[in-house]
Design a protein around this motif. Sequence first.
Motif, PDB file in Angstrom:
ATOM      1  N   GLU A  32       0.828  -1.206   0.000  1.00  0.00           N
ATOM      2  CA  GLU A  32       0.000   0.000   0.000  1.00  0.00           C
ATOM      3  C   GLU A  32       0.863   1.256   0.000  1.00  0.00           C
ATOM      4  N   LYS A  45       4.045   1.587  -0.950  1.00  0.00           N
ATOM      5  CA  LYS A  45       4.765   1.723  -2.226  1.00  0.00           C
ATOM      6  C   LYS A  45       3.836   2.230  -3.322  1.00  0.00           C
ATOM      7  N   ALA A  46       2.600   1.765  -3.323  1.00  0.00           N
ATOM      8  CA  ALA A  46       1.637   2.226  -4.322  1.00  0.00           C
ATOM      9  C   ALA A  46       1.312   3.705  -4.119  1.00  0.00           C
ATOM     10  N   LEU A  47       1.163   4.131  -2.863  1.00  0.00           N
ATOM     11  CA  LEU A  47       0.890   5.541  -2.585  1.00  0.00           C
ATOM     12  C   LEU A  47       2.029   6.431  -3.050  1.00  0.00           C
ATOM     13  N   ALA A  64       4.224   5.730  -5.376  1.00  0.00           N
ATOM     14  CA  ALA A  64       4.279   5.699  -6.841  1.00  0.00           C
ATOM     15  C   ALA A  64       3.191   6.588  -7.457  1.00  0.00           C
ATOM     16  N   GLU A  65       1.993   6.585  -6.853  1.00  0.00           N
ATOM     17  CA  GLU A  65       0.889   7.389  -7.375  1.00  0.00           C
ATOM     18  C   GLU A  65       1.066   8.879  -7.085  1.00  0.00           C
ATOM     19  N   HIS A  66       1.698   9.184  -5.954  1.00  0.00           N
ATOM     20  CA  HIS A  66       1.865  10.577  -5.522  1.00  0.00           C
ATOM     21  C   HIS A  66       3.335  10.835  -5.187  1.00  0.00           C
ATOM     22  N   LEU A  74      -3.408  10.168   2.907  1.00  0.00           N
ATOM     23  CA  LEU A  74      -3.761   9.210   1.854  1.00  0.00           C
ATOM     24  C   LEU A  74      -3.811   7.788   2.405  1.00  0.00           C
ATOM     25  N   LYS A 110      -7.099   5.388   2.545  1.00  0.00           N
ATOM     26  CA  LYS A 110      -7.056   4.110   1.823  1.00  0.00           C
ATOM     27  C   LYS A 110      -7.301   2.918   2.748  1.00  0.00           C
TER      28      LYS A 110
END
Length: 110
Positions: A49, A51-53, A55-57, A68, A72
């Motif tokens: 989660e 790492k995805a945050l 990458a997205e921001h 965030l 989430k």
Amino acid sequence: MSIRKVATQFAVSTSLVQKLVNLQRTEGNLQPKQTGKPQFSHLTNAEPEVKALVAEHPDATLAELCELFASKTGNWVSQSAMCRYLQKLGLNRKKKLGTAAKRRQKESEN
């Protein structure tokens, strides 16, 4: 050997020897116990989660990442906890200087 004799032989109090004898009986050893409270964090198993945050921001601040993450997962974490977790994952959070900041920096060097 009596508790008093052991205490005088090792130059300690009899109460210490009694405590050690009771500890040996109950625990089975004389190893010191762990100090402090166990630490709990919502980030323990949240590597995908986070790492995805990131990458997205990629330009999000720590406060924004915390918000965030809370939206989430529903779990709020502090900025310091988020910072330590990002360091643990090896994710660099340094921001690049903007063009205005670069310009001011060049002018101050001249």
